[in-house]
Design an enzyme around this catalytic site. Structure first.
Site, PDB file in Angstrom:
ATOM      1  N   ASN A   8       0.667  -1.676  -0.039  1.00  9.67           N
ATOM      2  CA  ASN A   8       0.155  -0.057   0.058  1.00  9.67           C
ATOM      3  C   ASN A   8       0.920   1.155   0.147  1.00  9.67           C
ATOM      4  OD1 ASN A   8      -2.078   2.379   0.611  1.00  9.67           O
ATOM      5  ND2 ASN A   8      -2.556   1.307   2.413  1.00  9.67           N
ATOM      6  N   LYS A  10       0.299   4.507  -0.545  1.00  8.88           N
ATOM      7  CA  LYS A  10      -0.547   5.016  -0.194  1.00  8.88           C
ATOM      8  C   LYS A  10       0.003   6.581  -0.815  1.00  8.88           C
ATOM      9  CE  LYS A  10      -0.057   2.946   4.889  1.00  8.88           C
ATOM     10  NZ  LYS A  10      -0.155   3.138   6.392  1.00  8.88           N
ATOM     11  N   HIS A  94      -9.156   1.204   4.621  1.00 10.54           N
ATOM     12  CA  HIS A  94      -8.416   1.360   5.436  1.00 10.54           C
ATOM     13  C   HIS A  94      -8.378   2.446   6.280  1.00 10.54           C
ATOM     14  CE1 HIS A  94      -4.176   2.652   6.301  1.00 10.54           C
ATOM     15  NE2 HIS A  94      -3.770   1.499   5.928  1.00 10.54           N
ATOM     16  N   GLU A  96      -6.957   4.758   7.891  1.00  7.85           N
ATOM     17  CA  GLU A  96      -6.796   6.799   7.127  1.00  7.85           C
ATOM     18  C   GLU A  96      -7.939   7.459   6.183  1.00  7.85           C
ATOM     19  OE1 GLU A  96      -2.737   5.698   5.314  1.00  7.85           O
ATOM     20  OE2 GLU A  96      -2.632   4.957   7.425  1.00  7.85           O
ATOM     21  N   GLU A 163      -5.375  -4.491  10.589  1.00  8.25           N
ATOM     22  CA  GLU A 163      -4.477  -3.285  10.398  1.00  8.25           C
ATOM     23  C   GLU A 163      -4.872  -2.401  11.662  1.00  8.25           C
ATOM     24  OE1 GLU A 163      -2.380  -2.518   6.277  1.00  8.25           O
ATOM     25  OE2 GLU A 163      -3.655  -1.048   6.863  1.00  8.25           O
ATOM     26  N   GLY A 169       2.472   2.228  10.664  1.00  9.04           N
ATOM     27  CA  GLY A 169       3.019   3.817  10.444  1.00  9.04           C
ATOM     28  C   GLY A 169       4.042   3.862  11.752  1.00  9.04           C
ATOM     29  N   SER A 208       3.012  -1.935  10.617  1.00  4.38           N
ATOM     30  CA  SER A 208       4.398  -1.927  10.492  1.00  4.38           C
ATOM     31  C   SER A 208       5.241  -3.625  10.201  1.00  4.38           C
ATOM     32  CB  SER A 208       5.203  -1.385  12.007  1.00  4.38           C
ATOM     33  OG  SER A 208       4.734  -0.184  11.985  1.00  4.38           O
TER      34      SER A 208
END
Ligand code: PGA
Length: 248
Positions: A8, A10, A94, A96, A163, A169, A208
């Protein structure tokens, strides 16, 4: 079960950077077998990525989609347009998108249904925040996201990505035990929804993932792959992840 390893990217990489990555990466994974290798660049680099991966086993994914087929929806991209650009998959739900763009379970469900109807594979994301984990709500959150996000969705061409938001991250990976515990829980929820057919759904881990921890994560019973952000931006590092060696 065939492993599913997805990148991904991003909001990273221009068209030129995408081409450069692919020119190095595609030869590095030529020998990788028994693994689905998927890359999700930003919309603007999809066509270039599709061109560069042509003739290889690498598959293209989008990071988002809109649920309508066409029309007056400024800024949005339809499932058919993604297929047209060479995508076989799309990432939906996701954290985000849920956090910054206020996508709730109903929106996520509309996107999943529309993508599946068009024939795209769906990488469906779920995961709890640190607050939710610390207040003992992890399983409730995951059950709600999976059940509501997948209402009316068939199990074919569906991958579920767990996730934990606190691991994205941050460099804080879930321990293999923490990840396995939630993966086993998700497998149970999916069995309740789909019965025996749930066996075809791969449950992959994200947050991560790096070349240093992929082997032990992939050694867990209910982890069938990885969704990789930061460590997927360099060809060597993502190739090492694709070439994981299960460690018990
Ligand atoms: P990360 O991102 O690997 O950089 O933690 C994973 C993701 O958000 O999909």
């Amino acid at each position: 079960m065939k492993a599913f390893i997805a990148a991904n990217w991003k909001m990273n990489k221009t068209v030129a950077e995408t081409r450069e990555f692919m020119k190095t990466f595609v030869p590095l994974v030529k020998d990788a077998s028994d693994v689905d290798i998927v890359i999700a660049p930003p919309f603007t680099a999809l066509a270039a990525a599709a061109e560069e991966m042509k003739g290889s086993a690498v598959q293209l994914s989008s990071q988002d989609v809109f649920w309508e087929e066409k029309g007056a929806f400024t800024g949005e991209v339809a499932p058919g347009m993604l297929l047209d650009a060479g995508c076989r998959h799309v990432i939906i739900g996701h954290s985000e998108r849920r956090q910054y763009f206020h996508e709730d379970d109903a929106v996520v469900n509309k996107k999943v249904k529309s993508a599946r109807k068009a024939g795209l594979g769906v990488i469906f994301c779920c995961g709890e925040s640190l607050d939710e984990r610390e207040s003992g709500k992890t399983f409730d959150v995951i059950r709600r996201e999976v059940e509501m996000g997948l209402v009316g969705v068939e199990p074919e061409q569906l991958v579920v990505a767990y996730e934990p938001i606190w691991a994205i991250g941050t460099g804080k990976t879930a321990t293999p035990d923490q990840a396995q515990e939630v993966h086993a829980f998700i497998a149970g929820v999916l069995t309740k929804v789909y019965g025996n057919k749930s066996g075809i759904i791969r449950i992959i881990y994200g947050g991560s993932v790096t070349p240093d921890n992929v082997d032990i994560l992939m050694g867990c019973k209910d982890i069938s792959g990885a969704l990789v952000g930061g460590a997927s931006l360099k060809p060597d590092s993502f190739s090492r992840i694709v070439h994981f060696k299960k460690e018990k």
